[in-house]
Motif scaffolding. Sequence first.
Motif, PDB file in Angstrom:
ATOM      1  N   UNK A   2       1.015  -0.987   0.015  1.00  0.00           N
ATOM      2  CA  UNK A   2       0.046  -0.093  -0.564  1.00  0.00           C
ATOM      3  C   UNK A   2       0.346   1.301   0.090  1.00  0.00           C
ATOM      4  N   UNK A   3       2.478   1.221   0.549  1.00  0.00           N
ATOM      5  CA  UNK A   3       2.802   2.624   0.686  1.00  0.00           C
ATOM      6  C   UNK A   3       3.144   2.612  -0.748  1.00  0.00           C
ATOM      7  N   UNK A   4       3.654   1.707  -1.361  1.00  0.00           N
ATOM      8  CA  UNK A   4       4.241   1.844  -2.677  1.00  0.00           C
ATOM      9  C   UNK A   4       2.847   2.085  -3.451  1.00  0.00           C
ATOM     10  N   UNK A   5       1.980   2.115  -3.390  1.00  0.00           N
ATOM     11  CA  UNK A   5       0.745   3.220  -4.585  1.00  0.00           C
ATOM     12  C   UNK A   5       1.214   4.623  -3.817  1.00  0.00           C
ATOM     13  N   UNK A   6       0.754   4.870  -2.718  1.00  0.00           N
ATOM     14  CA  UNK A   6       1.715   5.766  -2.068  1.00  0.00           C
ATOM     15  C   UNK A   6       2.777   6.730  -2.688  1.00  0.00           C
ATOM     16  N   UNK A   7       3.962   6.144  -2.400  1.00  0.00           N
ATOM     17  CA  UNK A   7       5.126   6.471  -3.130  1.00  0.00           C
ATOM     18  C   UNK A   7       4.847   6.592  -5.031  1.00  0.00           C
ATOM     19  N   UNK A   8       4.246   5.807  -5.864  1.00  0.00           N
ATOM     20  CA  UNK A   8       4.499   6.103  -7.157  1.00  0.00           C
ATOM     21  C   UNK A   8       2.792   7.137  -7.952  1.00  0.00           C
ATOM     22  N   UNK A   9       2.226   7.279  -6.779  1.00  0.00           N
ATOM     23  CA  UNK A   9       1.304   8.593  -6.392  1.00  0.00           C
ATOM     24  C   UNK A   9      -0.304   7.963  -7.422  1.00  0.00           C
ATOM     25  N   UNK A  10      -0.923   6.776  -7.041  1.00  0.00           N
ATOM     26  CA  UNK A  10      -1.808   6.080  -7.681  1.00  0.00           C
ATOM     27  C   UNK A  10      -2.728   6.750  -6.716  1.00  0.00           C
ATOM     28  N   UNK A  11      -2.402   6.340  -4.827  1.00  0.00           N
ATOM     29  CA  UNK A  11      -3.230   6.861  -4.240  1.00  0.00           C
ATOM     30  C   UNK A  11      -2.958   7.648  -3.123  1.00  0.00           C
ATOM     31  N   UNK A  12      -3.721   8.806  -2.638  1.00  0.00           N
ATOM     32  CA  UNK A  12      -3.353   9.734  -1.306  1.00  0.00           C
ATOM     33  C   UNK A  12      -3.398   8.645  -0.012  1.00  0.00           C
ATOM     34  N   UNK A  13      -2.438   9.121   0.972  1.00  0.00           N
ATOM     35  CA  UNK A  13      -1.933   8.884   2.116  1.00  0.00           C
ATOM     36  C   UNK A  13      -4.140   8.435   2.869  1.00  0.00           C
ATOM     37  N   UNK A  14      -4.265   9.555   2.229  1.00  0.00           N
ATOM     38  CA  UNK A  14      -5.446   8.859   2.824  1.00  0.00           C
ATOM     39  C   UNK A  14      -7.085   7.647   2.301  1.00  0.00           C
ATOM     40  N   UNK A  15      -6.398   7.434   1.539  1.00  0.00           N
ATOM     41  CA  UNK A  15      -7.154   6.763   0.360  1.00  0.00           C
ATOM     42  C   UNK A  15      -6.475   4.929   1.163  1.00  0.00           C
TER      43      UNK A  15
END
Length: 47
Positions: A2-15
């Motif tokens: 899940x943190x990789x999704x935030x890192x690459x910008x697909x999701x926001x941290x709140x998502x």
Amino acid sequence: MMWSRVYIGVHSPTDVLGGALFSLAWVVALTRALRIHPAFPVGSREE
């Protein structure tokens, strides 16, 4: 993952946080339900 999704910008941290909290709430609800209504032992018959 899940943190990789935030890192690459697909999701926001709140998502990601919302998804994690929803998953935790679901696991807690299922755990409580199983403790209230335990499964029948294997091989038993309910009549």
